[in-house]
Design a protein around this motif. Structure first.
Motif, PDB file in Angstrom:
ATOM      1  N   HIS A  71      -4.879  -1.075  -7.783  1.00 33.79           N
ATOM      2  CA  HIS A  71      -5.963  -1.552  -6.925  1.00 33.79           C
ATOM      3  C   HIS A  71      -7.151  -2.029  -7.775  1.00 33.79           C
ATOM      4  O   HIS A  71      -7.849  -2.952  -7.380  1.00 33.79           O
ATOM      5  CB  HIS A  71      -6.431  -0.451  -5.970  1.00 33.79           C
ATOM      6  N   VAL A  77      -1.788  -6.204  -4.436  1.00 30.74           N
ATOM      7  CA  VAL A  77      -1.458  -4.851  -4.909  1.00 30.74           C
ATOM      8  C   VAL A  77      -0.089  -4.885  -5.601  1.00 30.74           C
ATOM      9  O   VAL A  77       0.119  -4.230  -6.624  1.00 30.74           O
ATOM     10  CB  VAL A  77      -1.497  -3.836  -3.744  1.00 30.74           C
ATOM     11  N   ASP A  98       0.807  -1.218   0.000  1.00 26.83           N
ATOM     12  CA  ASP A  98       0.000   0.000   0.000  1.00 26.83           C
ATOM     13  C   ASP A  98       0.844   1.274   0.000  1.00 26.83           C
ATOM     14  O   ASP A  98       0.300   2.373   0.016  1.00 26.83           O
ATOM     15  CB  ASP A  98      -0.968   0.007   1.193  1.00 26.83           C
ATOM     16  N   HIS A 142      -3.548  -8.424   1.019  1.00 30.46           N
ATOM     17  CA  HIS A 142      -3.708  -7.178   0.281  1.00 30.46           C
ATOM     18  C   HIS A 142      -2.413  -6.706  -0.395  1.00 30.46           C
ATOM     19  O   HIS A 142      -2.393  -6.390  -1.579  1.00 30.46           O
ATOM     20  CB  HIS A 142      -4.252  -6.106   1.222  1.00 30.46           C
ATOM     21  N   GLU A 160      -2.393   7.288  -3.747  1.00 25.14           N
ATOM     22  CA  GLU A 160      -2.055   5.951  -3.241  1.00 25.14           C
ATOM     23  C   GLU A 160      -2.904   4.853  -3.877  1.00 25.14           C
ATOM     24  O   GLU A 160      -2.600   3.684  -3.726  1.00 25.14           O
ATOM     25  CB  GLU A 160      -2.209   5.931  -1.710  1.00 25.14           C
TER      26      GLU A 160
HETATM   27 ZN   LIG Z   1      -4.751  -0.722  -0.545  1.00 24.04          ZN
END
Ligand SMILES: [Zn+2]
Length: 339
Positions: free
Chosen positions: A237, A257, A155, A253, A232
């Motif tokens: 995503h 990503v 992230d 996650h 971001e």
């Molecule tokens: Zn994310």
């Protein structure tokens, strides 16, 4: 030192930071999962009035769990993204104090205001919460498998593709929000600071774990004042959203990503090799084989990606709208991945 709006009302960082916290929370409910609860339980110093385990993140399940939760003063969320999101949802629905204690850093849920829930396997972000405090206990976090903590860079790495997407949108006159050069520059600085800590992140030293948490909090200082997170979140995503709806199962996650950054930085012709080299250096597990994604499924997902984003009015203009994901491009991109 972070200046600006971070969404974290107070913070407690350090090895052993969670010890005895149960004594300060009044009547409290814990949201968690089996493994993190086993690790954290003895360290709280006082028992919760209830322990609510994550079943799944579908809205119907969450509402049933909220309705069944006993009266309390505080929600203490202990675990990974889903346990944190369950805690956020409960605290928001009931108007309770929220304390978050991530036990892995695989996703930025513990510093973002909204809870990520699912409605028919589609991600939605609902509600508004702030942890008070956010508890970052390095020892507790290090009890998680290192590859799950390393997943936390996903992230932040998404800044690489997301900022590029925003620039693409701005140049096409399609940006949904006023474009801020300064925000893009700040976000890129966060990413380069993170990349400079690759070795500490790979080995999950305090310094590396802190780099991830601080990176998330610094992203918040950009996103919260403007009310969106274009720096971001972008095409990387969106691939994950398509895949999750297609395969109807959750992913780690940061890994999914990472796969998005791999493919979409390539489509963007945006320092793809550099992004991949960083993921390899830090040990981010972005390969489809590690997530049991079959080649055919990923190909179909990429073939459908433009239709998918067009069908969703809530998704922003990105490289997916601009560049053709042709069958030939897809085949050449898939040839660089492991299945
Ligand atoms: Zn994310």
């Amino acid at each position: 030192m972070i200046t600006g709006q971070t969404n974290v009302r107070s913070a407690r960082f350090g090895a052993g930071a969670i010890d005895g916290i149960g004594k300060e929370l009044g009547r409290f409910v814990v949201t968690t999962m089996e493994v993190p609860w086993r690790l954290a339980q003895r360290r709280l110093g006082a028992p919760p009035v209830a322990v609510i385990q994550v079943e799944n993140m579908e809205i119907g399940t969450l509402d049933r769990q909220v309705a069944a939760a006993p009266e309390c003063d505080t929600v203490l969320a202990i675990g990974g993204g889903q346990a944190i999101d369950l805690g956020k949802y409960l605290a928001w629905k009931r108007g309770l104090r929220l304390v978050t204690a991530p036990t892995i850093l695989s996703v930025d849920a513990f510093v973002t205001p909204a809870a990520g829930i699912r409605r028919g396997h589609r991600v939605e972000y609902v509600g508004q919460t702030s942890p008070d405090p956010l508890v970052i206990d390095y020892d507790l976090i290090r009890t998680a498998p290192p590859e799950l903590n390393v997943a936390g860079v996903g992230d932040l790495l998404s800044i690489h593709t997301a900022c590029f997407d925003w620039e693409v949108a701005e140049r096409a006159g399609k940006s949904e929000y006023p474009f801020h050069d300064e925000d893009v520059a700040k976000a890129r600085e966060i990413l380069s600071d993170t990349m400079a800590k690759a070795e500490a992140i790979r080995t999950c030293l305090d310094e590396g774990l802190l780099a991830i948490v601080e990176g998330y909090m610094r992203v918040n200082t950009i996103c919260l004042p403007v009310g969106h997170c274009r720096v971001e979140e972008g095409s990387e995503h969106y691939l994950f959203y398509e895949l999750e709806e297609r395969l109807k199962r959750p992913f780690i996650h940061g890994w999914i990503v990472g796969l998005g950054v791999h493919l979409l930085s390539r489509l963007q012709e945006n320092r793809h090799a550099e992004a991949v080299a960083f993921m390899d250096e830090v040990g981010l597990r972005y390969q489809p084989t590690g997530m049991e994604i079959r080649r055919d499924d990923l190909r179909d997902s990429l073939l459908n990606l433009r239709n998918y984003v067009s069908s969703r009015s809530d998704l922003w203009y990105t490289i997916i709208n601009k560049c053709d994901l042709s069958p030939a491009w897809i085949e050449s991109a898939l040839a660089t991945l492991k299945f």
